[in-house]
Design a protein around this motif. Structure first.
Motif: not given
Ligand SMILES: *Cc1c(COP(=O)(O)O)cnc(C)c1O
Length: 341
Positions: A1-30
């Motif tokens: 699909m080539i999607d011109f409906r909105s700029d909200t339809v963008t998919k995360p890039t490959k680099q983003m997916c890798e960064a998300m998988a490897n993200a160092v995380v903690g409890d943000d409410v704390y």
């Protein structure tokens, strides 16, 4: 699909997916998520504010900002065509208990005389005016000039009002003007911008403002149920949005202009170049746009966002020049078909 409906339809890039998988995380409410802390610090630096807070959506960013700036019963000044007025489910009335003083925008700008005339005085009958909301880039495709914002700041100071900027496409505005984002944000008290539009993150927006304002906004976010735990997964994508994707928006703008110029050559289409400043092309057409959208869909091309005889075509990170050429060639085929029928 080539999607011109909105700029909200963008998919995360490959680099983003890798960064998300490897993200160092903690409890943000704390306050323990290092990735989100890094994102909030970077967002504050880039917009020239003391602090920032991550929120799930642009709508929550705007509404939390209004909630934090106002008291119940206040009146806020806001554009009649703005997102805050039209597309946020009337939330300012529900969440903050404020009413709207609406002003018609001219090229995205509420005329300053009308703003001043709309500010309430001391009369016992009047609600208290506390906040002016501006949208930049405006959803109609235009960017607010810096000298307008400077005059608006002066006016707000004269009447001791705060200014919130709905900067869902703030970085598109800065790209269009060719200035640093801080040149824009220096004139406002708070700004919300989206990571999830042209900046290609899957989820998220940031509110930026003073330390004291963001402290209260963070508390308000918890009140609304927006306190998130290992949200650094999203923060990792957001960091790439800020560091990398902000630098490529000029490509979307160039593509939008190319599409606009090509479409305008067809007699059935008229492009509104006065509001072709960012990544959105507004096109008037003599054709039935619903039928055109159905035709294009057969070829895996999506357009939407049409109102009456105007369609908005949005360009973003997942659209290349070849995709635009594909759209143009299908539209030309369609025009031929219609003319031969
Ligand atoms: C998209 C948008 C928003 C809200 O963003 P969501 O993340 O969809 O809630 C706010 N203002 C403007 C101008 C927008 O275009």
């Amino acid at each position: 699909m080539i999607d011109f409906r909105s700029d909200t339809v963008t998919k995360p890039t490959k680099q983003m997916c890798e960064a998300m998988a490897n993200a160092v995380v903690g409890d943000d409410v704390y306050g323990d998520d290092p990735t989100i802390n890094e994102l909030e610090a970077l967002a504050a630096t880039m917009t020239g504010f003391e602090a920032s807070v991550f929120v799930p959506s642009g709508t929550m960013g705007n509404q939390l900002s209004i909630f934090t700036h106002t008291n119940r019963g206040d009146e806020i000044i806001v554009g009649r065509k703005s997102h805050i007025k039209n597309y946020e489910v009337g939330a300012a009335a529900v969440i903050s208990g404020v009413s709207y003083h609406l002003i018609n925008e001219v090229k995205g700008m509420m005329p300053l005389e009308e703003i001043e005339a709309g500010i309430r005085g001391m009369d016992i009958h009047y609600p208290n005016t506390s906040l002016i909301c501006v949208e930049n880039a405006h959803g109609t495709g235009v960017v607010l000039p810096l000298d307008y914002l400077q005059k608006l700041r002066k006016l707000a100071d004269k009447h001791q009002l705060k200014i919130h900027m709905d900067g869902a496409r703030l970085f598109n505005a800065a790209t269009y003007l060719g200035v640093d984002v801080t040149e824009i944000t220096q004139y406002v008290d708070s700004v919300t911008f989206c990571l999830s539009k042209g900046l290609a993150s899957p989820i998220g927006s940031l509110i930026c403002g003073s330390k004291e304002f963001i402290y209260r906004a963070r508390k308000g976010r918890k009140l609304l149920g927006g306190g998130m735990r290992q949200v650094g997964i999203l923060g990792a994508a957001g960091l790439i949005s800020l560091r990398e994707m902000t630098k490529r928006l000029h490509i979307d703008h160039k593509h939008a202009r190319y599409l606009g110029e090509e479409l305008d050559k067809l007699p059935e289409f008229h492009v509104d170049f006065d509001r072709l400043q960012i990544n959105m092309v507004f096109v008037r057409s003599s054709l039935d746009l619903t039928k055109l959208a159905e035709y294009l869909k057969q070829y895996d091309i999506l357009i939407g966002g049409y109102k009456g005889d105007v369609v908005r075509i949005a360009i973003h990170n997942d659209i290349e020049k070849a995709d635009i050429d594909a759209l143009l060639s299908r539209i030309k085929d369609y025009v031929k078909e219609v003319n031969n029928a």
